[in-house]
Design a protein around this motif. Structure first.
Motif, short mmCIF file in Angstrom:
data_model
loop_
_atom_site.label_atom_id
_atom_site.label_comp_id
_atom_site.label_asym_id
_atom_site.label_seq_id
_atom_site.Cartn_x
_atom_site.Cartn_y
_atom_site.Cartn_z
N UNK A 109 14.99 -15.18 36.35
CA UNK A 109 15.76 -16.43 36.52
C UNK A 109 16.45 -17.17 38.42
N UNK A 110 16.64 -16.07 38.71
CA UNK A 110 17.33 -16.71 40.45
C UNK A 110 15.75 -17.12 41.03
N UNK A 111 14.91 -16.45 40.61
CA UNK A 111 13.55 -16.81 41.18
C UNK A 111 12.87 -18.18 40.88
N UNK A 115 16.14 -35.18 49.41
CA UNK A 115 15.65 -33.73 50.69
C UNK A 115 15.63 -34.63 51.95
N UNK A 116 14.55 -36.42 51.31
CA UNK A 116 14.64 -37.14 53.22
C UNK A 116 16.13 -37.31 53.98
N UNK A 148 14.83 -25.23 43.38
CA UNK A 148 15.98 -25.76 44.82
C UNK A 148 14.86 -25.80 46.18
N UNK A 149 13.83 -25.50 46.23
CA UNK A 149 13.20 -25.23 47.36
C UNK A 149 12.55 -26.28 47.74
N UNK A 201 12.47 -31.77 40.74
CA UNK A 201 13.29 -32.14 40.12
C UNK A 201 12.97 -33.71 40.60
N UNK A 202 13.12 -35.06 41.11
CA UNK A 202 12.77 -35.81 41.10
C UNK A 202 13.25 -36.42 42.28
#
Length: 174
Positions: free
Chosen positions: A153-155, A173-174, A161-162, A167-168
């Protein structure tokens, strides 16, 4: 050793033929799982898988599901996120006993992942804390399975997140 765990998925919109899905899962090696379809677009598989380790059992199940339903997105591997009631049931004590432990040891009882009217903990954290106390008999397969489920689950969340595009959230991120 035999391991029992659950994998929950979100299905793609085109994956609506339940009978076809069940056949594909069986052909891909998931014949040791009970298939549950509760909410539309969701799939839960409760595996009872024989393997040398919990990691081997879970990873092989993940690979089998990926092979059968490549478009399915993993939501959660369980047992991992639990409330006090779930943790107490797994450990074999009452919910009141688990709550007393949480309240009696506020400085070192595991910190919840989510705190609110229904707080959630990683089961592996609670089991490790109980093992360190030495007063509870926990089977190694349950401890190992909780650790593997938490790692999966953490992976999964770390990958999410990376890769903000999943996630759209490319603009953030930019």
């Amino acid at each position: 050793m035999e391991y029992t765990f659950t994998l929950k998925y979100q299905l793609a919109a085109h994956e609506s033929e339940l009978d076809v899905l069940v056949e594909r899962l069986g052909a891909a090696g998931c014949d040791d799982a009970l298939v549950g379809i509760g909410l539309p677009g969701r799939l839960a598989l409760v595996f009872t898988r024989e393997a040398d380790s919990a990691e081997t059992a879970v990873r092989s199940a993940l690979a089998d599901v990926q092979h059968a339903v490549p478009s399915a997105m993993l939501i959660e591997a369980a047992p991992d996120l639990v409330g006090l009631t779930d943790a107490a049931e797994i450990v074999g004590v009452s919910r009141q006993n688990m709550r007393k432990l949480m309240l009696a040891y506020p400085g070192d009882f595991p910190v919840p992942v989510h705190e609110g009217s229904a707080s959630l903990w990683h089961l592996a954290d609670i089991l490790a804390w109980l093992q360190a106390r030495g007063n509870y008999r926990l089977t190694q397969d349950v401890v190992e399975l909780a650790q593997v489920a938490m790692q999966v689950n953490v992976a999964k969340e770390a990958r999410r997140l990376t890769h903000p595009e999943t996630l759209g959230l490319e603009a953030l991120a930019s």
